[in-house]
Design a protein around this motif. Structure first.
Motif, PDB file in Angstrom:
ATOM      1  N   GLN A 122      -6.134   9.617   1.026  1.00  0.00           N
ATOM      2  CA  GLN A 122      -6.752   8.295   1.159  1.00  0.00           C
ATOM      3  C   GLN A 122      -7.118   7.758  -0.231  1.00  0.00           C
ATOM      4  O   GLN A 122      -8.245   7.342  -0.501  1.00  0.00           O
ATOM      5  CB  GLN A 122      -7.984   8.357   2.056  1.00  0.00           C
ATOM      6  CG  GLN A 122      -7.653   8.761   3.497  1.00  0.00           C
ATOM      7  CD  GLN A 122      -8.864   8.763   4.390  1.00  0.00           C
ATOM      8  OE1 GLN A 122      -9.987   8.909   3.947  1.00  0.00           O
ATOM      9  NE2 GLN A 122      -8.642   8.608   5.681  1.00  0.00           N
ATOM     10  N   ASP A 123      -6.107   7.767  -1.137  1.00  0.00           N
ATOM     11  CA  ASP A 123      -6.362   7.429  -2.522  1.00  0.00           C
ATOM     12  C   ASP A 123      -6.248   5.936  -2.825  1.00  0.00           C
ATOM     13  O   ASP A 123      -6.437   5.512  -3.958  1.00  0.00           O
ATOM     14  CB  ASP A 123      -5.436   8.209  -3.458  1.00  0.00           C
ATOM     15  CG  ASP A 123      -3.980   8.191  -2.987  1.00  0.00           C
ATOM     16  OD1 ASP A 123      -3.673   7.507  -1.991  1.00  0.00           O
ATOM     17  OD2 ASP A 123      -3.155   8.864  -3.626  1.00  0.00           O
ATOM     18  N   ASN A 124      -5.917   5.124  -1.823  1.00  0.00           N
ATOM     19  CA  ASN A 124      -5.920   3.658  -1.955  1.00  0.00           C
ATOM     20  C   ASN A 124      -5.140   3.167  -3.174  1.00  0.00           C
ATOM     21  O   ASN A 124      -5.679   2.527  -4.072  1.00  0.00           O
ATOM     22  CB  ASN A 124      -7.362   3.130  -2.027  1.00  0.00           C
ATOM     23  CG  ASN A 124      -8.156   3.440  -0.778  1.00  0.00           C
ATOM     24  OD1 ASN A 124      -7.609   3.383   0.329  1.00  0.00           O
ATOM     25  ND2 ASN A 124      -9.420   3.779  -0.929  1.00  0.00           N
ATOM     26  N   VAL A 125      -3.858   3.488  -3.193  1.00  0.00           N
ATOM     27  CA  VAL A 125      -2.982   3.075  -4.284  1.00  0.00           C
ATOM     28  C   VAL A 125      -2.197   1.844  -3.854  1.00  0.00           C
ATOM     29  O   VAL A 125      -1.501   1.861  -2.835  1.00  0.00           O
ATOM     30  CB  VAL A 125      -2.012   4.206  -4.689  1.00  0.00           C
ATOM     31  CG1 VAL A 125      -1.059   3.730  -5.785  1.00  0.00           C
ATOM     32  CG2 VAL A 125      -2.800   5.420  -5.158  1.00  0.00           C
ATOM     33  N   SER A 144      -0.550   4.412  -0.472  1.00  0.00           N
ATOM     34  CA  SER A 144      -1.552   5.467  -0.474  1.00  0.00           C
ATOM     35  C   SER A 144      -1.056   6.694   0.284  1.00  0.00           C
ATOM     36  O   SER A 144      -0.297   6.579   1.246  1.00  0.00           O
ATOM     37  CB  SER A 144      -2.854   4.966   0.166  1.00  0.00           C
ATOM     38  OG  SER A 144      -3.331   3.809  -0.478  1.00  0.00           O
ATOM     39  N   ASP A 188       0.849  -1.187   0.000  1.00  0.00           N
ATOM     40  CA  ASP A 188       0.000   0.000   0.000  1.00  0.00           C
ATOM     41  C   ASP A 188       0.893   1.248   0.000  1.00  0.00           C
ATOM     42  O   ASP A 188       1.709   1.429   0.903  1.00  0.00           O
ATOM     43  CB  ASP A 188      -0.886  -0.018   1.253  1.00  0.00           C
ATOM     44  CG  ASP A 188      -1.903   1.114   1.271  1.00  0.00           C
ATOM     45  OD1 ASP A 188      -1.773   2.046   0.452  1.00  0.00           O
ATOM     46  OD2 ASP A 188      -2.824   1.079   2.104  1.00  0.00           O
TER      47      ASP A 188
END
Length: 317
Positions: A70-73, A65, A63
């Motif tokens: 909180q872009d959940n990359v 991000s 992760d």
């Protein structure tokens, strides 16, 4: 056996001759992933006169991000050069590849991952040494190195015995072996002389800090392995718990929380012993030293450190 049949039995993969390396890769990768893990990938296939050499790697998700967005990359990290498998020819137009145990493959992955982190820590140590040099824990652990540099520069030629008697450490000779291997001292019949590297440093008028920086740069592995100077990778490890994510995302503006840093330490270094409160204090030290920025429990990079490390890092996925 059908000429199109590829199968695994008796801990070996048997496959028909292909029409080139890419064909072989396409024939065997799915079977290897099914046998071991979907995280395995075939990195390279090389045909030789006596068979095929198949280099495999392992990928894992991380992760990366940004805690503000909180872009959940999610980034897949590819660790290559984990293992090279060999497929030998059989009499009927097939090749047979003996498969290692899953535990052996996993151990090889862990060793490869550890090696990459060690080289990354070395790159970081080189980039931030001049910044953390004056931090008390670093100065304390490098005290013997500092004393020996001063002694060789200003007292040599002189005896090893005199230096041993003057130092409080019991492993002066271990340090001198490293210094001699690196070319900073020459020892003959118990007498120390300046080595070519120290003579060159004097001719250039280098300061003590510069010489010790060069010694750390050239002898990072030796100092860690032979002398156990854990502080050489202590601060680089905590710095890289941030910079690993920033480098993988190619984003020097990436923001991570203290909790994100703690997760990186556990996932990459298997270090889950640091409480977030104590981790915050270490990050404050790195902030004060100019290694990273730490404010409101969030970490981001220093441009000069990011730019210094980025060109020299090993492949980190």
């Amino acid at each position: 056996m059908s000429i199109q049949q590829t199968r695994i039995s008796d801990e070996a993969l048997t496959f028909p001759a292909g029409t080139g390396e890419e064909s072989v890769k396409n024939r065997i990768e799915g079977h290897l992933r099914y046998h071991y893990s979907r995280r395995l990938f075939v990195q390279d296939v090389e045909e030789s006169e006596d068979g095929y050499y198949v280099k495999v790697g392992i990928a894992y998700p991380r992760d990366v991000s940004d805690c503000r967005k909180q872009d959940n990359v999610l980034k897949m990290v590819n660790i290559g050069d984990v293992k090279t498998l060999y497929a030998s020819p059989m009499d009927d137009g097939y090749y047979r590849m003996k498969l290692p145990d899953r535990s052996d493959l996993y151990d090889a992955f862990k060793e490869r991952h550890k090696d990459i982190l060690t080289r990354l820590d070395w790159s970081m140590a080189r980039a931030i040494y001049s910044k953390v040099y004056k931090l008390t824990p670093v100065r304390n652990q490098l005290n013997s190195v500092i004393e020996i540099v001063d002694f060789i520069r200003h007292e040599a030629p002189d005896t090893v015995r005199r230096l041993e008697n003057a130092q409080t450490t019991s492993n002066t000779r271990d340090y001198l072996e490293v210094f001699e291997e690196l070319g900073y001292v020459r020892i003959e019949d118990g007498t120390m002389y300046q080595g070519p590297k120290m003579e060159s440093a004097d001719m250039q008028g280098l300061q003590e800090e510069d010489i010790i920086g060069d010694i750390i740069d050239e002898g990072y592995y030796l100092l860690r392995q032979k002398l156990g100077l854990a502080m050489l990778n202590h601060f680089p490890k905590f710095a890289n718990a941030y910079y690993l994510s920033a480098l993988r995302r190619s984003d020097p503006e990436l923001h991570l929380s203290v909790e994100d840093i703690a997760e990186n330490l556990q996932a990459e270094y298997q270090d889950d012993t640091t409480d977030t409160w104590k981790l915050g204090r270490k990050l404050e030290s790195l902030h004060d030293a100019g290694v990273l920025k730490f404010q409101d429990r969030e970490v981001t990079s220093r441009g000069d450190v990011y730019n210094s490390v980025e060109p020299t890092i090993p492949s980190i996925g």
